[in-house]
Design a protein around this motif. Structure first.
Motif, mmCIF file in Angstrom:
data_model
loop_
_atom_site.group_PDB
_atom_site.id
_atom_site.type_symbol
_atom_site.label_atom_id
_atom_site.label_comp_id
_atom_site.label_asym_id
_atom_site.label_seq_id
_atom_site.Cartn_x
_atom_site.Cartn_y
_atom_site.Cartn_z
ATOM 1 N N GLN A 87 31.526 44.159 34.149
ATOM 2 C CA GLN A 87 30.434 45.104 34.380
ATOM 3 C C GLN A 87 29.115 44.402 34.072
ATOM 4 O OE1 GLN A 87 30.385 48.305 35.597
ATOM 5 N NE2 GLN A 87 32.567 48.032 36.066
ATOM 6 N N ASP A 113 33.237 47.327 41.898
ATOM 7 C CA ASP A 113 33.496 48.471 41.017
ATOM 8 C C ASP A 113 32.509 48.561 39.861
ATOM 9 O OD1 ASP A 113 35.809 48.962 42.604
ATOM 10 O OD2 ASP A 113 36.955 47.544 41.386
ATOM 11 N N ASP A 115 29.746 50.351 37.618
ATOM 12 C CA ASP A 115 29.496 51.730 37.197
ATOM 13 C C ASP A 115 27.995 51.971 37.150
ATOM 14 O OD1 ASP A 115 29.375 54.226 36.110
ATOM 15 O OD2 ASP A 115 30.599 53.781 34.351
ATOM 16 N N LYS A 117 26.477 54.596 36.526
ATOM 17 C CA LYS A 117 26.040 55.473 35.441
ATOM 18 C C LYS A 117 25.430 54.653 34.313
ATOM 19 C CE LYS A 117 29.538 59.034 36.326
ATOM 20 N NZ LYS A 117 30.732 59.729 35.792
ATOM 21 N N GLY A 313 29.330 50.764 45.001
ATOM 22 C CA GLY A 313 29.650 50.206 43.699
ATOM 23 C C GLY A 313 29.724 48.697 43.680
#
Length: 352
Positions: A87, A113, A115, A117, A313
């Motif tokens: 990430q 992938d 995130d 948020k 994403g």
């Protein structure tokens, strides 16, 4: 000298408005990033600054980036690596340093992938600023209150791809290195995928390092030392004609045809069809002949190209100093494509 904004006005110019206040279409996954245009928004000229690439202090083993959770897959021999299990929002300063080095080595990194948020606009900008001052685009749609973002957007009512490339062209491919007309063009660059067609809407990338290596040693020597003009004028003219902003006077800047990466030491061609206009000191026919050969060389080099495929994403990180890229407009504009780019500036190009 580049013309002033006033010189770019034509009889076909659309009447400017204070700002683009069209209602946001429904169905946007991230309406915050809908493109915003304000013709009264102005930026000062970019200023030269000292730049040290953060990749120079990175651990070559990259333990803070390529942790045991990271899974990598090379897309091709010369460029492109797909990464899962990392990430970007969670990377430390050391991990970001290693990201710069890895992007320089592999040219293009495709992180899956992510995130969003944990990767909102403030964190996105914070990450990008780790690599240098963020270029604020002089003409594109940006995000209201966040001029650092360059918004890439296409839907039935908003199709700049076709307009900018020309409706009469058989292909939408146009190789370019982002804003190469800047005095200090970008290095490590971030592209965040928000909405993406299920099929199509990919980006083609090529290695300008491998493109240079494919040339004969004698031809390489002839190119080294040459300088070309990169121009923002056409981009500004297009924006002015549509009634969109020209936030900064368009510039024309001279850069070496062959540049050297400050960390890897690799030599790379630094020409692109989007912004490279002429070779300094050459007559018109001579310049056109050599540039057309180089444009043809990089565009036909399928064995040092990749096609980066996307999904919502995905975050793509590439090094603009050693790559060129092109959007692929191979999907119906009834399907939305939405992404944002952050473009940190790097050093004044180093001649090879």
């Amino acid at each position: 000298m580049a013309p002033s904004v006033a010189d770019l006005k034509t009889e076909e110019s659309a009447a400017p408005t204070k700002a683009d206040v069209k209602p946001k279409p429904s169905g946007l996954s991230y309406p915050f990033y809908y493109p915003y245009y304000d013709v009264d928004e102005k930026f000062p000229p970019t200023q030269l600054f000292e730049h040290t690439d953060v990749g120079a202090r990175a651990d070559p083993a990259k333990p803070n980036l390529l942790t045991p959770n990271a899974i990598t897959r090379d897309i091709s021999t010369y460029l492109g690596t797909e990464i899962t299990g990392v990430q970007i929002s969670q990377l430390s300063k050391e991990g970001l340093d290693e990201l710069a080095l890895f992007a320089a080595e592999r040219k293009v990194l495709v992180f899956r992938d992510q995130d969003f948020k944990d990767l909102g606009p403030e964190r996105q900008i914070e990450i990008a600023r780790h690599f240098g001052p963020i270029q604020r685009h002089p003409t594109s749609g940006n995000v209201k209150g966040y001029p650092e973002f360059h918004v890439v957007y296409r839907d039935p009512e908003h199709d700049l791809f076709k307009e900018y490339r020309g409706r009469e062209r058989a292909s939408g491919i146009q190789w370019h290195s982002d804003v190469s007309y800047e005095k200090q063009p970008p290095g490590t660059t971030f592209f965040f995928i928000l909405d993406q067609p299920g099929v199509g809407g990919d980006t083609l990338f090529l290695s300008q390092v491998e493109a240079y290596k494919r040339l004969s040693p004698e031809f390489q020597k002839r190119l080294e030392g040459l300088v070309a003009v990169h121009s923002a004028v056409k981009q500004a003219e297009f924006s002015q004609k549509r009634g969109h902003p020209v936030r900064r006077e368009p510039v024309e800047t001279e850069h070496p045809l062959v540049r050297q990466h400050p960390v890897t030491g690799e030599k790379a061609l630094y020409v692109n069809q989007g912004f490279t206009r002429r070779i300094v000191g050459f007559k018109t026919e001579e310049s056109e002949c050599l540039l057309n050969f180089l444009f043809d060389h990089i565009s036909k080099g399928a064995d040092f190209h990749i096609r980066a495929t996307y999904a919502p994403g995905t975050v793509v990180v590439w090094d603009n100093r050693v790559t060129a890229h092109s959007a692929t407009v191979d999907f119906d504009n009834a399907i939305r494509r939405h992404a944002v780019r952050l473009t940190p500036q790097a050093e004044v190009p180093i001649p090879a």
